[in-house]
Scaffold this motif. Structure first.
Motif, mmCIF file in Angstrom:
data_model
loop_
_atom_site.group_PDB
_atom_site.id
_atom_site.type_symbol
_atom_site.label_atom_id
_atom_site.label_comp_id
_atom_site.label_asym_id
_atom_site.label_seq_id
_atom_site.Cartn_x
_atom_site.Cartn_y
_atom_site.Cartn_z
ATOM 1 N N ALA B 25 0.828 -1.212 0.000
ATOM 2 C CA ALA B 25 0.000 0.000 0.000
ATOM 3 C C ALA B 25 0.859 1.257 0.000
ATOM 4 O O ALA B 25 0.527 2.240 -0.661
ATOM 5 C CB ALA B 25 -0.936 -0.008 1.208
ATOM 6 N N LEU B 26 1.944 1.211 0.741
ATOM 7 C CA LEU B 26 2.746 2.425 0.893
ATOM 8 C C LEU B 26 3.848 2.573 -0.158
ATOM 9 O O LEU B 26 4.297 3.682 -0.420
ATOM 10 C CB LEU B 26 3.374 2.461 2.295
ATOM 11 C CG LEU B 26 2.380 2.631 3.432
ATOM 12 C CD1 LEU B 26 3.104 2.639 4.762
ATOM 13 C CD2 LEU B 26 1.582 3.917 3.277
ATOM 14 N N PHE B 27 4.264 1.453 -0.757
ATOM 15 C CA PHE B 27 5.384 1.504 -1.694
ATOM 16 C C PHE B 27 5.205 2.553 -2.806
ATOM 17 O O PHE B 27 6.118 3.345 -3.043
ATOM 18 C CB PHE B 27 5.632 0.118 -2.307
ATOM 19 C CG PHE B 27 6.665 0.103 -3.378
ATOM 20 C CD1 PHE B 27 8.006 0.190 -3.062
ATOM 21 C CD2 PHE B 27 6.301 0.048 -4.723
ATOM 22 C CE1 PHE B 27 8.966 0.202 -4.061
ATOM 23 C CE2 PHE B 27 7.256 0.065 -5.721
ATOM 24 C CZ PHE B 27 8.593 0.140 -5.395
ATOM 25 N N PRO B 28 4.047 2.600 -3.480
ATOM 26 C CA PRO B 28 3.911 3.604 -4.545
ATOM 27 C C PRO B 28 4.075 5.037 -4.032
ATOM 28 O O PRO B 28 4.720 5.855 -4.690
ATOM 29 C CB PRO B 28 2.500 3.363 -5.072
ATOM 30 C CG PRO B 28 2.229 1.943 -4.763
ATOM 31 C CD PRO B 28 2.876 1.701 -3.439
ATOM 32 N N ILE B 29 3.532 5.317 -2.861
ATOM 33 C CA ILE B 29 3.639 6.684 -2.341
ATOM 34 C C ILE B 29 5.092 7.006 -2.002
ATOM 35 O O ILE B 29 5.610 8.070 -2.359
ATOM 36 C CB ILE B 29 2.736 6.860 -1.096
ATOM 37 C CG1 ILE B 29 1.272 6.667 -1.487
ATOM 38 C CG2 ILE B 29 2.945 8.230 -0.472
ATOM 39 C CD1 ILE B 29 0.313 6.703 -0.331
ATOM 40 N N SER B 31 7.708 5.589 -3.298
ATOM 41 C CA SER B 31 8.544 5.666 -4.493
ATOM 42 C C SER B 31 8.335 6.999 -5.215
ATOM 43 O O SER B 31 9.256 7.530 -5.822
ATOM 44 C CB SER B 31 8.294 4.486 -5.419
ATOM 45 O OG SER B 31 6.971 4.450 -5.822
ATOM 46 N N LEU B 32 7.121 7.543 -5.119
ATOM 47 C CA LEU B 32 6.899 8.873 -5.703
ATOM 48 C C LEU B 32 7.742 9.909 -4.970
ATOM 49 O O LEU B 32 8.389 10.761 -5.588
ATOM 50 C CB LEU B 32 5.420 9.247 -5.617
ATOM 51 C CG LEU B 32 5.092 10.670 -6.062
ATOM 52 C CD1 LEU B 32 5.234 10.811 -7.567
ATOM 53 C CD2 LEU B 32 3.699 11.086 -5.633
ATOM 54 N N ALA B 35 11.200 9.500 -6.010
ATOM 55 C CA ALA B 35 11.396 9.932 -7.400
ATOM 56 C C ALA B 35 11.546 11.445 -7.489
ATOM 57 O O ALA B 35 12.278 11.957 -8.328
ATOM 58 C CB ALA B 35 10.222 9.475 -8.259
ATOM 59 N N GLY B 47 12.440 4.582 -16.251
ATOM 60 C CA GLY B 47 11.346 4.238 -15.358
ATOM 61 C C GLY B 47 11.855 4.290 -13.932
ATOM 62 O O GLY B 47 12.995 4.659 -13.672
ATOM 63 N N MET B 48 10.989 3.859 -13.025
ATOM 64 C CA MET B 48 11.365 3.900 -11.618
ATOM 65 C C MET B 48 12.198 2.671 -11.303
ATOM 66 O O MET B 48 11.682 1.562 -11.228
ATOM 67 C CB MET B 48 10.079 3.913 -10.797
ATOM 68 C CG MET B 48 10.266 3.686 -9.336
ATOM 69 S SD MET B 48 10.776 5.209 -8.569
ATOM 70 C CE MET B 48 11.410 4.573 -7.041
ATOM 71 N N THR B 49 13.499 2.848 -11.134
ATOM 72 C CA THR B 49 14.348 1.692 -10.837
ATOM 73 C C THR B 49 14.359 1.424 -9.342
ATOM 74 O O THR B 49 14.267 2.339 -8.530
ATOM 75 C CB THR B 49 15.792 1.947 -11.304
ATOM 76 O OG1 THR B 49 16.198 3.213 -10.809
ATOM 77 C CG2 THR B 49 15.883 1.943 -12.807
ATOM 78 N N LEU B 50 14.457 0.149 -8.987
ATOM 79 C CA LEU B 50 14.456 -0.209 -7.568
ATOM 80 C C LEU B 50 15.816 0.063 -6.935
ATOM 81 O O LEU B 50 15.916 0.434 -5.775
ATOM 82 C CB LEU B 50 14.099 -1.684 -7.397
ATOM 83 C CG LEU B 50 12.630 -2.032 -7.606
ATOM 84 C CD1 LEU B 50 12.435 -3.529 -7.571
ATOM 85 C CD2 LEU B 50 11.759 -1.359 -6.558
ATOM 86 N N ILE B 51 16.854 -0.152 -7.728
ATOM 87 C CA ILE B 51 18.193 0.044 -7.195
ATOM 88 C C ILE B 51 18.782 1.302 -7.820
ATOM 89 O O ILE B 51 18.722 1.494 -9.037
ATOM 90 C CB ILE B 51 19.087 -1.176 -7.514
ATOM 91 C CG1 ILE B 51 18.480 -2.415 -6.858
ATOM 92 C CG2 ILE B 51 20.518 -0.942 -7.063
ATOM 93 C CD1 ILE B 51 18.867 -3.697 -7.513
ATOM 94 N N PHE B 249 6.812 15.014 -10.961
ATOM 95 C CA PHE B 249 6.979 14.269 -9.703
ATOM 96 C C PHE B 249 6.878 15.178 -8.481
ATOM 97 O O PHE B 249 6.164 14.876 -7.532
ATOM 98 C CB PHE B 249 8.303 13.500 -9.719
ATOM 99 C CG PHE B 249 8.343 12.448 -10.778
ATOM 100 C CD1 PHE B 249 7.317 11.519 -10.865
ATOM 101 C CD2 PHE B 249 9.368 12.385 -11.698
ATOM 102 C CE1 PHE B 249 7.322 10.554 -11.854
ATOM 103 C CE2 PHE B 249 9.378 11.414 -12.692
ATOM 104 C CZ PHE B 249 8.355 10.503 -12.770
#
Lengths: 313, 281
Positions: B25-29, B31-32, B35, B47-51, B249
């Motif tokens: 639930a919180l990951f997208p917020i 990551s924004l 970003a 795109g949105m890279t994890l690392i 962003f």
């Protein structure tokens, strides 16, 4: 808030005059009508008139300066592959969201209500947070997580478990997944709240009685919790179905109004395309009438169900 | 003894499952948020890279949005603030009066009016959209604040909520106020409205959130960049051909920030406001 409301408005006639008009206006019989005037006006201007206008428009060809009745032609034009695609997409979307947005929040609510769960308030807050974002902001995020690039988060996760990258926004199945995922992410928290409120209303006596009968946790859930939640499950499903048929933004954030092969086209998206972008108001109105009939049927079924439940009690 | 051990294990399993769900639930917020501190050109191509390299984080995007070039964004922000404030003030004022009268007065036509409230609850806005758009065009108020606010001013859901709330208010207070010589309108504004404060709070949040996040209707009636609300403006940046990702962003973060702050302070009202209508936000 209070200060703005306690300032007398124009509805209050000046006290000084004290004539017949004032006392008439002030009487207990007249006051309620004054109070409901805003509703009557908005009902006539913002609901009834546009509603009737929409139905008339659906039988017309609306062009600037000249409008003519063309009978059922707009409805005949509905029978085209693009419209079928829009209805198909919307229906699949409704089915997926109804299943996810009832089952997942229901289970999470039961867990949140369980005495075995720690940190309840923290989890509740976390689940609710996505509901605060607009679809557009959520779309910004989903666009970059599910970007077609190999290095984007979603594709990276796929790579870790040994799968190939996916062009999320270019294929019908993953496109539908994106829309459903975005909607589910935003709405799960709200539906959890509905179920939690209902769960807290179930009397403990029922569970105690089940304990005496030797019921296990699963039996208690199946025979006590679920029946008690039936009305709220119907309510949440109905809202989800109606909101699903009205879906537009969840598609717009990925493809605006033109998706490859119309994989993201929805009924409301088609209204927007026809009515606003192509200025084909009559045709757009006909799609709108179709949408309204679907929603009316869903609402009536729900009312019937609720009516039935009232008799049960 | 055995059952308590079992329960402990179970509660740890639940904790882990809930933790995973909460992370989703919180990951997208989060990551924004992350970003907005990263290079926008990299985000656009990869795109949105994890690392990523933590050294990459910087405040450039925020400097940009608060600079001259970010002025367009703040114009949208202002538009959204004005429209939301207008919707909250007017819709609460009108809808509370209607709900109050429907709950606490006996008058001819009351049931019909209440029935109409319920009926229009069922009419989807999307079918009214095209005629309303035509009305705004012929009334020459297209591309104005008023055109965005009008359909939200007397929301049936809000009327319904106020009516339900007022049903629980003591009618005797009205009678004693009448004996004291208070006018019918005075009773509403001075005696009853203060009792309705919690419902005003819930509805202010409900209507505020709806209007702050409203998209389809503003998209239809707003035409000039200067009049765009935040969601409509942000959506124009969201195109694949856009080059304003730096604005996108940070702009998105700043758009949800006030809501999250309000939510932290008024959680209870948010929940009652958001769950009562079940209407698309």
């Amino acid at each position: 808030m209070n200060s703005s409301l306690s300032t007398p408005s124009q509805q209050i006639p000046p006290e000084k005059k004290g004539n017949k008009f004032t006392s008439f206006f002030n009487s207990k019989k007249v006051a309620p009508y004054v109070f409901v005037v805003p509703f009557i006006l908005s009902f006539l201007i913002l609901y009834l008139y546009p509603f009737v206008y929409a139905i008339i428009m659906s039988f017309q060809q609306v062009l600037p300066g000249q409008t003519e009745f063309i009978g059922l032609q707009n409805y005949e034009r509905l029978m085209n592959p693009t419209f079928y695609r829009a209805v198909f997409n919307t229906t699949i979307y409704v089915i997926c969201t109804v299943i996810i947005l009832v089952v997942v929040p229901l289970l999470l609510a039961v867990l949140l209500n369980s005495r075995l769960t720690k940190l309840k308030i923290l989890f509740r807050t976390a689940f609710f947070m996505p509901a605060l974002t607009s679809v557009i902001v959520a779309g910004v995020i989903f666009n970059m997580i599910f970007s077609e690039s190999d290095s984007a988060a979603a594709n990276q996760v796929l790579a870790w478990i040994g799968l190939d990258s996916v062009d999320w926004q270019y294929n019908a199945v993953t496109g539908m997944f994106l829309m459903v995922a975005l909607a589910s992410w935003r709405w799960i928290g709200v539906n959890i709240m509905y179920f939690l409120a209902a769960l807290q209303n179930i009397s403990d006596d029922l569970y105690e009685a089940a304990d005496i009968d030797g019921a296990n946790a699963f039996q208690k859930f199946y025979y006590v919790t679920l029946p008690a939640l039936k009305p709220i499950v119907i309510f949440v499903s109905t809202i989800t179905i109606i909101n699903g048929f009205r879906m537009f933004e969840e598609s717009f954030v990925f493809w605006e109004t033109s998706s490859p092969g119309n994989i993201g086209l929805t009924v409301v998206g088609y209204i927007y395309q026809a009515g606003i972008q192509q200025n084909d108001m009559g045709f757009g109105a006909a799609i709108g009438v179709f949408l309204m009939i679907i929603i009316l049927v869903v609402s009536l079924i729900q009312l019937k169900f609720f009516g039935a439940f009232k008799k049960d009690e | 003894m055995d059952t308590t051990k079992k329960e402990k294990i179970l509660s740890i399993i639940i904790l882990i499952c809930m933790g995973i769900m909460a992370f989703i639930a919180l990951f997208p917020i989060l990551s924004l948020l992350l970003a907005s501190f990263r290079s926008s050109s990299v985000l656009m191509s990869e795109g949105m890279t994890l690392i990523f390299d933590p050294a990459e984080l910087n405040l450039n995007n925020y400097e940009f949005i608060f600079s001259e070039e970010g002025m367009g964004y703040w114009r949208w922000y202002l538009n959204s603030l004005i429209i939301s404030a207008g919707v909250i003030v007017f819709s609460l004022f009108f809808s509370s009066m209607v709900g109050y009268a429907l709950a606490l007065y006996e008058f001819k036509g009351r049931n019909i009016i209440f029935l109409l409230v319920l009926v229009i609850l069922m009419i989807p806005f999307e079918i009214l959209m095209l005629p309303l758009y035509q009305m705004m065009v012929s009334g020459q108020i297209i591309d104005t604040y008023l055109s965005v606010m009008l359909p939200l001013l007397v929301a049936p859901v809000v009327v319904f909520f106020f009516r339900q709330y007022c049903l629980g208010l003591p009618k005797e207070l009205m009678d004693s106020a009448r004996i004291d010589g208070c006018s019918e309108y005075g009773i509403f504004f001075k005696v009853m409205a203060p009792l309705m404060l919690p419902s005003f709070a819930a509805m202010a949040i409900f209507q505020g959130l709806i209007s702050w996040n409203n998209f389809l209707w503003p998209l239809v009636v707003l035409r000039s960049n200067d009049m765009f609300t935040l969601p409509v403006g942000l959506a124009t940046l969201l195109t694949p051909y856009g080059s304003n990702y730096d604005l996108l962003f940070t702009g998105s973060v700043l758009a949800i920030l006030p809501i999250i702050i309000l939510f932290i302070f008024f959680q209870r009202y948010f929940i009652s406001g958001l769950t009562m209508g079940g209407v698309k936000g």
